[in-house]
Enzyme design. Structure first.
Site, PDB file in Angstrom:
ATOM      1  N   GLY A 114     -71.946  16.666  46.284  1.00 57.18           N
ATOM      2  CA  GLY A 114     -72.265  16.013  47.551  1.00 57.18           C
ATOM      3  C   GLY A 114     -72.573  16.996  48.667  1.00 57.18           C
ATOM      4  CB  THR A 115     -70.824  20.058  49.808  1.00 57.10           C
ATOM      5  OG1 THR A 115     -69.593  19.398  50.101  1.00 57.10           O
ATOM      6  CG2 THR A 115     -71.062  21.158  50.822  1.00 57.10           C
TER       7      THR A 115
ATOM      8  CG  ASN B 155     -65.163  11.341  54.817  1.00 59.79           C
ATOM      9  OD1 ASN B 155     -65.953  11.076  55.737  1.00 59.79           O
ATOM     10  ND2 ASN B 155     -64.342  12.366  54.865  1.00 59.79           N
TER      11      ASN B 155
ATOM     12  CD  GLN C 158     -65.701   9.069  49.872  1.00 60.41           C
ATOM     13  OE1 GLN C 158     -65.216   8.269  49.067  1.00 60.41           O
ATOM     14  NE2 GLN C 158     -65.327  10.333  49.907  1.00 60.41           N
TER      15      GLN C 158
ATOM     16  CB  SER D 218     -70.576  13.458  44.764  1.00 62.44           C
ATOM     17  OG  SER D 218     -69.621  14.183  44.027  1.00 62.44           O
ATOM     18  CB  ALA D 219     -70.861  13.688  39.133  1.00 66.47           C
ATOM     19  CG  HIS D 220     -65.944  15.107  42.091  1.00 68.75           C
ATOM     20  ND1 HIS D 220     -64.739  15.127  42.747  1.00 68.75           N
ATOM     21  CD2 HIS D 220     -66.860  15.586  42.952  1.00 68.75           C
ATOM     22  CE1 HIS D 220     -64.929  15.614  43.965  1.00 68.75           C
ATOM     23  NE2 HIS D 220     -66.200  15.900  44.102  1.00 68.75           N
TER      24      HIS D 220
ATOM     25  CB  THR E  16     -79.880  27.125  33.807  1.00 68.52           C
ATOM     26  OG1 THR E  16     -80.826  28.161  33.547  1.00 68.52           O
ATOM     27  CG2 THR E  16     -79.642  26.320  32.538  1.00 68.52           C
TER      28      THR E  16
ATOM     29  CB  CYS F 150     -53.996  15.962  60.068  1.00 64.66           C
ATOM     30  SG  CYS F 150     -52.592  15.451  59.110  1.00 64.66           S
TER      31      CYS F 150
END
Lengths: 400, 385
Positions: free
Chosen positions: B78-79, B158, B188, B208-210, B246, B331
């Site tokens: 995602g990043t 998120n 998300q 994102s995959a995870h 790759t 936080c």
């Protein structure tokens, strides 16, 4: 040609009859620190210890960098150990120091002949080596006052040693030569530096950490392990005692005046640390306090914590500015770990307006409501022990 | 490092951080490691087999977004997708304008990339949100002008699960006669709500995959056919030259398998909502728990504040009980959530947020464990002042 490490003792040479003891201690410390890198021989000649690996394949880069962090060493160099034959010495000098010669513009040669049966005197050795190097490297010139590279050739009893510039050692005295002390470690910037500084003066370290789960997390304990691992590169292995501190903090919070919370807490820490210190043959406590840094470190506040101690408390940072402490923590590589943002026991329940000018009577009166002996006793009974090594990690074992 | 002392019974409520890889994903990754391990760019049979697997994974993901496979570009996650989309679009369009419109509650991989573009001379407008964490469409319409080259709005927040009016971006761009490309961070949202870039009107979308039971190390960027953005990495033909190097085949194969294994989304949404309502009813009985997420948030993400109990001790307390939540963002030591601050929450609530995020495998029993542990935590932990 074998590669060896030449170690120059630090203050050791000054210590009269104790010298032998100190040197043995230094050698023992080096041996422990090199564990896992193979077998080494240690032999001392004059004020030099010669470290010789048994194996050709030894990782000498790693060995050298580890010895750079051993206290009690003024200077050290990696050297080639060769046959005492002038032809061999000349060829080996060019071969062994090739990279450093190519990186320098000026050089000079030093020769030391302790084996007086060697046919050439020191000035003749210098002249021959200098001439040989000059003839092979056109870019070099001789500068006897301020050379980039000093080539040293030592003719010893069993071999000739060839080396370049000496590196400054970690200084100080061999760890253990001054006894053992208990370091109070929180996880901040100061305490690892304090431990490093006292280890430099020859103290072996035992560590005491106070954990207050769930107010402090498992991450905070892991952080202390990582910090001590960095310190152990200098001090040798450290036995860490983690004290369960939640109940004591809760009791103080519930029963004592808020503005004295931190002071009463620190007095409890001192009491518990002293018991662990006595059990572990520690002759003193070590803290990272610095006058005026926070409310609990004003002079009157330190007087209050000092009042419960009956062994010396070493505070090596007492007169240092924060930036000076940070500079050391960067040097010993603890800074980046210290600033990880996990809550530690010193920040849990921190009062908004702590008292900066407390008196011992005031604090004694305020803590009277606590059953101090019982609380201390219970905490000491719940202590967990862990051995921290600089170069051995248990991550692999943890991995299933 | 994995810890040996992890409890046997665990209730995992940190699915917005990462999800457990599903069996299909694990099997696909294993196959890509043990059998189909060739380089998809190689010309021989081994390479062709890997290329087939790559194509299959691309098709499986595009099927979930109702787009064409050649609109899917694989990245590392995602990043990277967010960085590639924002920088690539800004770089491509910088001659046409220098204004970027986004929101104040984006994920750091968007927020900080835009801050960096700001240093390079772009003007970044970050739309404020209301108490429900949502931007207003009116603000969006007035912010976008003909100098705007990029609009980036997340689909689902998120930390809170707040759903943004992404579809309004296209209208705002059209109305302003702006050349802007529209990007949506859907990390998300993907797999948890119906998502079709073409009907949302976005040009670029990050996933994102995870977060959908794939494995770490793969993500994708949807780029609408015909849209061109500048690459950030050079040196190969892979991913249409946008992301040379790759491809990470085990992670990508697992991504494809995880996407295929996603069940019917409407049904999942309904059962997540049921679980969320059940959880909220338990919280109400416990008392002292305030809900920071809006009522119409994506039911998979719920942000709460536990009155007077700061996040860090509560989080470690729950962790010791085998219940895993997050505080939404780092936080500790006075660092407060930017997202919750932007929503205007009181300082007490900002001290004590917890993010509870479900997956499709979350059970009622786990929620009972959570409620039970929370109740104990409230009793055990001393209130902060």
């Amino acid at each position: 040609m074998n590669e060896i490490i030449l170690v120059k003792n630090g203050e050791l040479a000054l210590k009269g009859l104790n010298r032998r003891n100190f040197e043995d201690m230094l050698i023992k410390n080096m041996r422990l620190r090199l564990e896992g890198l193979g077998t080494f021989d240690f032999s001392s000649q004059q004020s030099t210890v010669v470290v010789t690996p048994h194996d050709d394949v030894t990782d000498m880069d790693e060995a050298f960098s580890r010895i750079c962090k051993v206290f009690g060493i003024a200077g050290l160099s990696r050297a080639a150990s060769v046959e005492k034959d002038m032809g061999v010495i000349l060829r080996s000098t060019a071969e062994y120091l090739n990279d450093r010669i190519l990186s320098a513009r000026t050089f000079k040669v030093n020769a030391k002949r302790s084996d007086k049966t060697f046919p050439l005197a020191s000035p003749e050795i210098c002249a021959q080596v200098g001439g040989y190097i000059l003839s092979r490297y056109q870019h070099l010139s001789v500068d006897v006052h301020n050379p980039d590279l000093i080539i040293t050739v030592e003719i010893r009893d069993h071999a000739a040693y060839i080396h370049g510039n000496q590196v400054k050692g970690a200084g100080g005295m061999p760890v253990g030569s001054s006894g053992r002390a208990a370091l109070l470690i929180s996880g901040g910037i100061d305490s690892p530096v304090a431990g490093y500084m006292m280890a430099k003066r020859g103290l072996a370290l035992t560590a005491v950490h106070f954990a207050s789960p769930p107010y402090t997390s498992a991450r905070a304990e892991q952080k202390v392990h990582k910090l001590l691992q960095k310190v152990a590169a200098y001090s040798g292995r450290i036995v860490l005692f983690t004290v369960p501190f939640t109940e004591i903090q809760e009791q103080i919070k519930d029963n004592c005046p808020e503005d004295l919370f931190t002071l009463i807490m620190r007095r409890m820490m001192m009491r518990i640390s002293q018991i662990i210190a006595a059990d572990q043959n520690c002759g003193a406590l070590i803290t990272g306090e610095s006058v005026g840094q926070v409310a609990s470190q004003t002079m009157p506040a330190i007087a209050c914590t000092q009042a419960v101690c009956n062994i010396p408390v070493f505070r090596p940072l007492i007169g240092m500015d924060k930036d000076e402490v940070v500079a050391i923590s960067r040097k010993i590589d603890t800074f980046d770990i210290s600033i990880l943002p996990y809550e530690d026991c010193c920040t849990v329940f921190t009062p908004k307006h702590p008292r900066t000018k407390p008196t011992v009577e005031m604090v004694e009166k305020a803590e009277k409501v606590l059953d101090i002996d019982a609380l201390v006793d219970k905490a000491v009974k719940g202590v967990k022990m862990k051995i921290i090594h600089a170069y051995k990690t248990d991550s692999e074992d943890d991995y299933e | 490092m994995c810890r040996k002392d992890v409890r046997q019974t665990e209730a995992y409520f940190d699915n917005s951080a990462t999800t457990k890889p599903c069996a299909e994903a694990a099997a696909a990754a294993e196959k890509a490691i043990k059998e189909v391990w060739g380089n998809p760019s190689s010309l021989h049979r081994s390479g062709m087999a890997a290329d087939d697997l790559l194509t299959l994974s691309r098709e499986r993901i595009s099927a979930r977004l109702n787009c064409s496979p050649d609109e899917i570009y694989f990245t590392s996650g995602g990043t990277e997708s967010n960085n590639t989309a924002l920088r690539g679009a800004a770089l491509r369009l910088k001659k046409q304008g220098n204004k970027i419109v986004s929101t104040a509650v984006e994920h750091p991989s968007v927020y900080e990339t835009l801050s960096d573009l700001e240093k390079e001379g772009f003007e970044v407008i970050r739309l404020k949100v209301d108490g429900e964490g949502k931007i207003s469409e009116d603000d969006l319409f007035s912010a976008v002008d003909e100098k705007t080259v990029l609009v980036s709005i997340m689909a689902v927040n998120n930390e809170t699960g707040s759903v943004q009016p992404v579809q309004a971006a296209k209208r705002a761009v059209a109305r302003a006669h702006s050349p802007a490309l529209i990007h949506c961070d859907a990390v998300q949202a993907f797999g948890k709500m119906p998502l079709k870039p073409s009907s949302l009107g976005v040009d670029l979308m990050s996933i994102s995959a995870h977060k959908i039971h794939g494995i770490k190390g793969a993500g994708a960027l949807y780029i609408r056919k015909g849209v061109k953005i500048a690459p950030l990495v050079f040196g190969g033909e892979q991913e249409n030259k946008l992301r040379p190097g790759t491809q990470a085949m085990p992670a990508i194969a697992a991504f494809g398998a995880a996407a295929k294994a996603l069940p019917d989304i409407e049904k999942e949404l309904a059962s997540a909502k049921e679980l969320r309502d059940y959880m909220l009813s338990l919280f109400e009985k416990i008392g002292g728990i305030e809900i920071n997420s809006p009522a119409d948030a994506l039911p998979f993400i719920t942000n709460i504040s536990v009155t007077g109990r700061r996040s860090e001790p509560m989080l470690s307390f729950l962790s010791e009980k085998g219940v895993y939540v997050s505080s939404g963002s780092a936080c500790s030591k006075g660092k407060r959530s930017r997202v919750l601050s932007e929503m205007g929450l009181s300082s007490e609530r900002l001290e004590s947020p917890l993010r509870i995020s479900f997956s499709r495998f979350t059970t009622k029993e786990e929620i009972d464990c959570l409620a039970d542990a929370l109740k104990q935590g409230i009793e055990y932990i001393r209130p902060s002042k």
